[in-house]
Design an enzyme around this catalytic site. Structure first.
Site, PDB file in Angstrom:
ATOM      1  N   LYS A   8       0.655  -1.172   0.059  1.00 20.53           N
ATOM      2  CA  LYS A   8       0.156  -0.330   0.241  1.00 20.53           C
ATOM      3  C   LYS A   8       0.763   1.418  -0.489  1.00 20.53           C
ATOM      4  CE  LYS A   8      -3.901  -2.648   2.429  1.00 20.53           C
ATOM      5  NZ  LYS A   8      -4.423  -2.709   3.594  1.00 20.53           N
TER       6      LYS A   8
ATOM      7  N   GLN B 181      -4.905  -1.485   9.625  1.00 17.29           N
ATOM      8  CA  GLN B 181      -4.615  -2.643   8.689  1.00 17.29           C
ATOM      9  C   GLN B 181      -4.712  -3.531   9.805  1.00 17.29           C
ATOM     10  OE1 GLN B 181      -3.672  -3.656   5.764  1.00 17.29           O
ATOM     11  NE2 GLN B 181      -3.606  -5.825   6.449  1.00 17.29           N
TER      12      GLN B 181
ATOM     13  N   ASP C  49     -11.295   2.365   4.359  1.00 15.07           N
ATOM     14  CA  ASP C  49     -11.995   1.854   4.081  1.00 15.07           C
ATOM     15  C   ASP C  49     -13.075   1.377   3.676  1.00 15.07           C
ATOM     16  OD1 ASP C  49      -9.862  -0.163   3.750  1.00 15.07           O
ATOM     17  OD2 ASP C  49      -8.594   0.154   6.372  1.00 15.07           O
TER      18      ASP C  49
HETATM   19  N1  GUN Z   1      -7.459  -6.750   6.496  1.00 14.99           N
HETATM   20  C1  GUN Z   1      -7.271  -7.683   5.510  1.00 14.99           C
HETATM   21  N2  GUN Z   1      -8.763  -6.804   4.581  1.00 14.99           N
HETATM   22  C2  GUN Z   1      -8.119  -5.600   4.756  1.00 14.99           C
HETATM   23  C3  GUN Z   1      -8.930  -4.055   4.541  1.00 14.99           C
HETATM   24  O1  GUN Z   1      -9.576  -4.267   3.239  1.00 14.99           O
HETATM   25  N3  GUN Z   1      -8.444  -3.031   5.101  1.00 14.99           N
HETATM   26  C4  GUN Z   1      -7.982  -3.248   6.554  1.00 14.99           C
HETATM   27  N4  GUN Z   1      -7.881  -2.168   6.895  1.00 14.99           N
HETATM   28  N5  GUN Z   1      -7.227  -4.192   6.762  1.00 14.99           N
HETATM   29  C5  GUN Z   1      -7.534  -5.615   6.251  1.00 14.99           C
END
Ligand code: GUN
Length: 284
Positions: A55, A99, A122
């Site tokens: 990311k 995350q 998100d």
């Molecule tokens: N962990 C697994 N998928 C995601 C996601 O889409 N966003 C975040 N923040 N953590 C994750």
């Protein structure tokens, strides 16, 4: 594996990222500040570390400024809330990504509610979940948002289609079902307690699967000419990464299918970048 039935997520993400990059570059040239993405990683889970690294790398590539916080797994809930509040107040931070999963001693609900809903790229804050459920989304969660683009490219018409979503998580299954319902698909949500999964998937024009159960979806689970979107990621003991669907075995039968890796993953990442740019545009 080469087939014109494979939906190439990497290739489809490319023009989206290019568009975002040039939007940012021309705005910065006009004197605006660049978008800012705050990533928060807690603990030392290897998959989470890899995802966050991707990311940050992608953000840097297209001109998004990154504010990264690497926290120890024993950080207290109150310290984490303090950090989130400071990022909510930070002028140059437009998007906040924490995350998941979180360590067991931290309340997921409290953390998700603490994020400013206008920085919630998100789309996990209850306010944003609610807006999506009534068909007025502010931020659409990245994975389901990316799946819609992949479905569009597959040429399938969603209005009236029988769509089976396998998995009912808050991150993927539920927002996916809301999005598809808003588009007037007939949506069935299945999950690990579903009795006779095959009975449902066999009737589906589209299957979207997010279980993390390697090769769960086999040829006898699908009807001819269906479209399969595979969100699962499993690392086999031999190190190979595979999805929920047995892609190779399904190719003859399906109309289109996303590979793992190289399908949903790169599109999800592109959607995170898009949501960050949208958050920045709200605040410019
Ligand atoms: N962990 C697994 N998928 C995601 C996601 O889409 N966003 C975040 N923040 N953590 C994750």
């Amino acid at each position: 594996m080469h087939s014109n039935k494979l939906i190439d997520g990497r290739a489809l993400a490319e023009p989206i990222l290019e568009r975002l990059k040039s939007t940012i570059a021309s705005s910065v040239q006009e004197g605006n500040r660049p978008p800012g993405l705050c990533t928060i990683l807690i603990g030392d889970d290897l998959s989470s570390q890899i995802y966050v690294r991707h990311k940050i790398k992608q953000a840097n590539k297209i001109g998004i400024q990154n504010f990264h916080h690497d926290l120890k797994s024993d950080i207290s809930e109150s310290k984490l809330l303090e950090l989130i509040n400071s990022m909510n107040d930070h002028e140059n931070v437009d998007g906040i990504l924490i995350q998941l999963p979180l360590p067991a001693h931290i309340s997921l609900e409290k953390i998700l509610q603490a994020v400013d809903p206008f920085k919630d790229i998100d789309g996990f804050h209850p306010e944003n979940v609610g807006l999506l459920s009534i068909g007025k989304p502010r931020f659409i969660p990245c994975t389901p948002k990316g799946c819609l683009i992949l479905l569009e490219k597959s040429g399938v018409s969603l209005a009236g289609a029988n769509v089976v979503v396998v998995g009912h998580s808050n991150i993927v299954g539920k927002p996916m079902a809301h999005l598809l319902t808003n588009l007037e698909a007939t949506v069935t949500v299945c999950h690990k307690k579903t009795i006779d999964l095959k009975k449902y998937t066999r009737e589906a024009d589209v299957i979207i699967t997010a279980t993390g159960s390697a090769h769960l979806i086999q040829p006898d689970f699908v009807k001819e000419n269906s479209v399969i979107i595979d969100i699962g990621i499993t690392r086999l003991p031999n190190g190979k990464i595979v999805g929920d669907a047995n892609t190779e075995a399904l190719l003859d039968k399906v109309k289109a299918i996303t590979p793992v890796p190289g399908g949903v993953g790169p599109m999800t990442l592109a959607m995170l970048m898009e949501n960050t740019v949208e958050a920045w545009q709200f605040r410019l």
